[in-house]
Design a protein around this motif. Structure first.
Motif, PDB file in Angstrom:
ATOM      1  N   ARG A  32       0.835  -1.208   0.000  1.00 17.61           N
ATOM      2  CA  ARG A  32       0.000   0.000   0.000  1.00 17.61           C
ATOM      3  C   ARG A  32       0.869   1.256   0.000  1.00 17.61           C
ATOM      4  N   LYS A  33       0.411   2.233  -0.753  1.00 18.42           N
ATOM      5  CA  LYS A  33       1.105   3.510  -0.798  1.00 18.42           C
ATOM      6  C   LYS A  33       0.566   4.406   0.316  1.00 18.42           C
ATOM      7  N   ARG A  34       1.462   4.894   1.144  1.00 22.29           N
ATOM      8  CA  ARG A  34       1.062   5.806   2.208  1.00 22.29           C
ATOM      9  C   ARG A  34       0.982   7.226   1.654  1.00 22.29           C
ATOM     10  N   ARG A  35      -0.029   7.904   2.081  1.00 21.51           N
ATOM     11  CA  ARG A  35      -0.218   9.293   1.659  1.00 21.51           C
ATOM     12  C   ARG A  35       0.693  10.193   2.481  1.00 21.51           C
ATOM     13  N   ASN A  36       1.348  11.115   1.829  1.00 20.52           N
ATOM     14  CA  ASN A  36       2.223  12.062   2.510  1.00 20.52           C
ATOM     15  C   ASN A  36       1.378  13.209   3.060  1.00 20.52           C
ATOM     16  N   ILE A  37       1.330  13.332   4.384  1.00 21.11           N
ATOM     17  CA  ILE A  37       0.558  14.398   5.030  1.00 21.11           C
ATOM     18  C   ILE A  37       1.497  15.576   5.264  1.00 21.11           C
ATOM     19  N   PRO A  38       1.196  16.731   4.673  1.00 23.10           N
ATOM     20  CA  PRO A  38       2.100  17.875   4.812  1.00 23.10           C
ATOM     21  C   PRO A  38       2.093  18.462   6.225  1.00 23.10           C
ATOM     22  N   THR A  39       3.247  18.962   6.637  1.00 18.79           N
ATOM     23  CA  THR A  39       3.365  19.692   7.899  1.00 18.79           C
ATOM     24  C   THR A  39       3.661  21.141   7.545  1.00 18.79           C
ATOM     25  N   ILE A  40       2.850  22.041   8.099  1.00 17.51           N
ATOM     26  CA  ILE A  40       2.987  23.463   7.783  1.00 17.51           C
ATOM     27  C   ILE A  40       3.089  24.263   9.078  1.00 17.51           C
ATOM     28  N   PRO A  41       3.706  25.451   9.027  1.00 13.00           N
ATOM     29  CA  PRO A  41       3.804  26.282  10.227  1.00 13.00           C
ATOM     30  C   PRO A  41       2.449  26.879  10.596  1.00 13.00           C
ATOM     31  N   VAL A  42       2.255  27.140  11.876  1.00 14.32           N
ATOM     32  CA  VAL A  42       0.972  27.644  12.366  1.00 14.32           C
ATOM     33  C   VAL A  42       0.617  28.995  11.735  1.00 14.32           C
ATOM     34  N   ASP A  43       1.607  29.777  11.359  1.00 11.98           N
ATOM     35  CA  ASP A  43       1.345  31.104  10.788  1.00 11.98           C
ATOM     36  C   ASP A  43       1.400  31.112   9.259  1.00 11.98           C
ATOM     37  N   PHE A  44       1.154  29.955   8.639  1.00 14.96           N
ATOM     38  CA  PHE A  44       1.274  29.834   7.183  1.00 14.96           C
ATOM     39  C   PHE A  44       0.403  30.833   6.433  1.00 14.96           C
ATOM     40  N   TYR A  45      -0.750  31.177   6.979  1.00 16.65           N
ATOM     41  CA  TYR A  45      -1.670  32.095   6.293  1.00 16.65           C
ATOM     42  C   TYR A  45      -1.161  33.535   6.312  1.00 16.65           C
ATOM     43  N   GLN A  46      -0.173  33.840   7.159  1.00 18.00           N
ATOM     44  CA  GLN A  46       0.382  35.194   7.224  1.00 18.00           C
ATOM     45  C   GLN A  46       1.575  35.382   6.288  1.00 18.00           C
ATOM     46  N   ASP A  47       2.087  34.285   5.749  1.00 16.90           N
ATOM     47  CA  ASP A  47       3.251  34.333   4.872  1.00 16.90           C
ATOM     48  C   ASP A  47       2.794  34.565   3.433  1.00 16.90           C
ATOM     49  N   ALA A  48       2.549  35.831   3.086  1.00 14.61           N
ATOM     50  CA  ALA A  48       1.995  36.170   1.774  1.00 14.61           C
ATOM     51  C   ALA A  48       2.889  35.701   0.637  1.00 14.61           C
ATOM     52  N   GLY A  49       4.184  35.698   0.847  1.00 15.84           N
ATOM     53  CA  GLY A  49       5.116  35.299  -0.200  1.00 15.84           C
ATOM     54  C   GLY A  49       5.017  33.827  -0.548  1.00 15.84           C
TER      55      GLY A  49
END
Length: 98
Positions: A2-19
């Motif tokens: 079975r292929k495991r799905r890669n679950i992304p890890t993102i920083p808590v403030d990702f929505y503030q990083d406009a760039g």
């Protein structure tokens, strides 16, 4: 195997990083597509879209089956706006499976 799905890890403030907003958006939308597809194939009621870390802990963001369609429609709008028609077709097929 079975292929495991890669679950992304993102920083808590990702929505503030406009760039990097577009990059995070692509990552999250891809995760939604993969998660819904896997959930439908395995008859699951939810999936983990992403893990958010704040430097101290990591929390999972889950999407429940009741909101699969709404999330896919948001993803579809994004792909249509970016003229990614192959991804639109795949997303529309998933919506029709629900």
């Amino acid at each position: 195997m079975r292929k495991r799905r890669n679950i992304p890890t993102i920083p808590v403030d990702f929505y503030q990083d406009a760039g990097r907003k577009a990059q995070y958006q692509k990552i999250l939308y891809k995760s939604i597509i993969e998660g819904v597809e896997q959930s439908l194939n395995k008859n699951k009621d939810k999936f983990v879209m992403a893990r958010v870390e704040d430097g101290k802990s990591t929390k999972d963001i889950e999407i429940l089956k009741d909101s699969f369609k709404d999330n896919l429609e948001t993803v579809l709008d994004y792909y249509e706006g970016n003229e990614e028609y192959e991804k639109c077709s795949h997303t529309l097929n998933l919506i029709n499976k629900i």
